[in-house]
Design a protein around this motif. Structure first.
Motif, PDB file in Angstrom:
ATOM      1  N   MET A  40      11.845  -2.611  -2.998  1.00 30.39           N
ATOM      2  CA  MET A  40      11.964  -3.581  -4.104  1.00 30.39           C
ATOM      3  C   MET A  40      12.559  -2.923  -5.342  1.00 30.39           C
ATOM      4  O   MET A  40      13.385  -3.512  -6.009  1.00 30.39           O
ATOM      5  CB  MET A  40      10.606  -4.194  -4.453  1.00 30.39           C
ATOM      6  N   LYS A  41      12.132  -1.716  -5.643  1.00 24.77           N
ATOM      7  CA  LYS A  41      12.655  -1.020  -6.822  1.00 24.77           C
ATOM      8  C   LYS A  41      14.158  -0.769  -6.664  1.00 24.77           C
ATOM      9  O   LYS A  41      14.890  -0.792  -7.640  1.00 24.77           O
ATOM     10  CB  LYS A  41      11.897   0.270  -7.076  1.00 24.77           C
ATOM     11  N   ASP A  42      14.611  -0.545  -5.438  1.00 25.13           N
ATOM     12  CA  ASP A  42      16.035  -0.307  -5.188  1.00 25.13           C
ATOM     13  C   ASP A  42      16.860  -1.586  -5.200  1.00 25.13           C
ATOM     14  O   ASP A  42      17.985  -1.596  -5.695  1.00 25.13           O
ATOM     15  CB  ASP A  42      16.237   0.391  -3.832  1.00 25.13           C
ATOM     16  N   TYR A  43      16.326  -2.661  -4.646  1.00 27.57           N
ATOM     17  CA  TYR A  43      17.123  -3.868  -4.439  1.00 27.57           C
ATOM     18  C   TYR A  43      16.697  -5.084  -5.258  1.00 27.57           C
ATOM     19  O   TYR A  43      17.485  -6.019  -5.402  1.00 27.57           O
ATOM     20  CB  TYR A  43      17.113  -4.247  -2.951  1.00 27.57           C
ATOM     21  N   HIS A  44      15.492  -5.095  -5.752  1.00 29.26           N
ATOM     22  CA  HIS A  44      14.984  -6.249  -6.502  1.00 29.26           C
ATOM     23  C   HIS A  44      14.155  -5.767  -7.688  1.00 29.26           C
ATOM     24  O   HIS A  44      13.009  -6.175  -7.870  1.00 29.26           O
ATOM     25  CB  HIS A  44      14.157  -7.169  -5.582  1.00 29.26           C
ATOM     26  N   TYR A  45      14.740  -4.875  -8.452  1.00 31.41           N
ATOM     27  CA  TYR A  45      14.033  -4.224  -9.549  1.00 31.41           C
ATOM     28  C   TYR A  45      13.384  -5.229 -10.500  1.00 31.41           C
ATOM     29  O   TYR A  45      12.277  -4.999 -10.998  1.00 31.41           O
ATOM     30  CB  TYR A  45      14.986  -3.307 -10.316  1.00 31.41           C
ATOM     31  N   GLN A  46      14.050  -6.342 -10.742  1.00 34.41           N
ATOM     32  CA  GLN A  46      13.528  -7.334 -11.683  1.00 34.41           C
ATOM     33  C   GLN A  46      12.146  -7.833 -11.270  1.00 34.41           C
ATOM     34  O   GLN A  46      11.351  -8.232 -12.114  1.00 34.41           O
ATOM     35  CB  GLN A  46      14.503  -8.511 -11.860  1.00 34.41           C
ATOM     36  N   CYS A  47      11.832  -7.785  -9.984  1.00 33.20           N
ATOM     37  CA  CYS A  47      10.523  -8.246  -9.498  1.00 33.20           C
ATOM     38  C   CYS A  47       9.426  -7.207  -9.712  1.00 33.20           C
ATOM     39  O   CYS A  47       8.261  -7.502  -9.502  1.00 33.20           O
ATOM     40  CB  CYS A  47      10.602  -8.595  -8.022  1.00 33.20           C
ATOM     41  N   THR A  48       9.794  -6.016 -10.110  1.00 32.46           N
ATOM     42  CA  THR A  48       8.789  -4.976 -10.333  1.00 32.46           C
ATOM     43  C   THR A  48       8.404  -4.874 -11.805  1.00 32.46           C
ATOM     44  O   THR A  48       7.559  -4.069 -12.167  1.00 32.46           O
ATOM     45  CB  THR A  48       9.294  -3.597  -9.849  1.00 32.46           C
ATOM     46  N   GLU A  49       9.017  -5.698 -12.615  1.00 33.39           N
ATOM     47  CA  GLU A  49       8.792  -5.653 -14.061  1.00 33.39           C
ATOM     48  C   GLU A  49       8.167  -6.951 -14.552  1.00 33.39           C
ATOM     49  O   GLU A  49       8.870  -7.872 -14.946  1.00 33.39           O
ATOM     50  CB  GLU A  49      10.122  -5.408 -14.786  1.00 33.39           C
ATOM     51  N   PHE A  50       6.873  -7.036 -14.495  1.00 33.90           N
ATOM     52  CA  PHE A  50       6.153  -8.182 -15.059  1.00 33.90           C
ATOM     53  C   PHE A  50       4.815  -7.671 -15.562  1.00 33.90           C
ATOM     54  O   PHE A  50       4.341  -6.613 -15.147  1.00 33.90           O
ATOM     55  CB  PHE A  50       5.975  -9.309 -14.032  1.00 33.90           C
ATOM     56  N   LYS A  51       4.229  -8.407 -16.465  1.00 35.91           N
ATOM     57  CA  LYS A  51       2.960  -7.983 -17.055  1.00 35.91           C
ATOM     58  C   LYS A  51       1.795  -8.547 -16.256  1.00 35.91           C
ATOM     59  O   LYS A  51       1.777  -9.715 -15.898  1.00 35.91           O
ATOM     60  CB  LYS A  51       2.874  -8.447 -18.504  1.00 35.91           C
ATOM     61  N   ALA A  52       0.850  -7.662 -15.992  1.00 32.97           N
ATOM     62  CA  ALA A  52      -0.382  -8.048 -15.306  1.00 32.97           C
ATOM     63  C   ALA A  52      -1.465  -7.079 -15.749  1.00 32.97           C
ATOM     64  O   ALA A  52      -1.182  -5.891 -15.953  1.00 32.97           O
ATOM     65  CB  ALA A  52      -0.194  -7.987 -13.789  1.00 32.97           C
ATOM     66  N   THR A  53      -2.658  -7.564 -15.889  1.00 33.75           N
ATOM     67  CA  THR A  53      -3.765  -6.725 -16.342  1.00 33.75           C
ATOM     68  C   THR A  53      -3.913  -5.495 -15.449  1.00 33.75           C
ATOM     69  O   THR A  53      -4.100  -4.388 -15.938  1.00 33.75           O
ATOM     70  CB  THR A  53      -5.079  -7.530 -16.358  1.00 33.75           C
ATOM     71  N   ALA A  54      -3.831  -5.699 -14.159  1.00 30.54           N
ATOM     72  CA  ALA A  54      -3.986  -4.593 -13.209  1.00 30.54           C
ATOM     73  C   ALA A  54      -2.702  -3.772 -13.070  1.00 30.54           C
ATOM     74  O   ALA A  54      -2.712  -2.711 -12.464  1.00 30.54           O
ATOM     75  CB  ALA A  54      -4.393  -5.142 -11.854  1.00 30.54           C
ATOM     76  N   GLY A  55      -1.605  -4.269 -13.603  1.00 27.48           N
ATOM     77  CA  GLY A  55      -0.313  -3.615 -13.458  1.00 27.48           C
ATOM     78  C   GLY A  55       0.512  -4.292 -12.380  1.00 27.48           C
ATOM     79  O   GLY A  55      -0.030  -4.861 -11.428  1.00 27.48           O
ATOM     80  N   ALA A  56       1.813  -4.238 -12.537  1.00 24.92           N
ATOM     81  CA  ALA A  56       2.717  -4.923 -11.617  1.00 24.92           C
ATOM     82  C   ALA A  56       2.604  -4.389 -10.191  1.00 24.92           C
ATOM     83  O   ALA A  56       2.537  -5.163  -9.230  1.00 24.92           O
ATOM     84  CB  ALA A  56       4.160  -4.800 -12.110  1.00 24.92           C
ATOM     85  N   GLU A  57       2.544  -3.090 -10.040  1.00 25.38           N
ATOM     86  CA  GLU A  57       2.481  -2.516  -8.693  1.00 25.38           C
ATOM     87  C   GLU A  57       1.183  -2.900  -7.986  1.00 25.38           C
ATOM     88  O   GLU A  57       1.187  -3.254  -6.808  1.00 25.38           O
ATOM     89  CB  GLU A  57       2.626  -0.995  -8.749  1.00 25.38           C
TER      90      GLU A  57
END
Length: 74
Positions: A40-57
């Motif tokens: 995902m980080k290589d091909y869909h980076y935008q999906c790894t960047e969102f805010k969440a209390t526990a963290g995106a990952e």
């Protein structure tokens, strides 16, 4: 990207990743989140960047586990 949008995308991408990387024959319980996250980080980076209390990952790993019935590992 907002968390709700990321969730929809990531849940779909779980299955896309499985097909595109030739893991259709791998048992759901043997799929590895870290491999999915790297892809995902290589091909869909935008999906790894969102805010969440526990963290995106961490949230993505929960969704991955739900999609592939791995919640027993938690």
């Amino acid at each position: 990207m907002k968390k709700a949008e990321a969730e929809r995308e990531i849940r779909q991408l779980c299955h896309t990743w499985r097909k595109e990387t030739g893991r259709q024959d791998v048992d759901e319980g043997d799929l590895i989140f870290s491999e999915f996250w790297s892809w995902m980080k290589d091909y869909h980076y935008q999906c790894t960047e969102f805010k969440a209390t526990a963290g995106a990952e961490e949230m993505a790993e929960i969704w991955f586990d739900q999609e592939f019935k791995q919640m027993w590992t938690r």
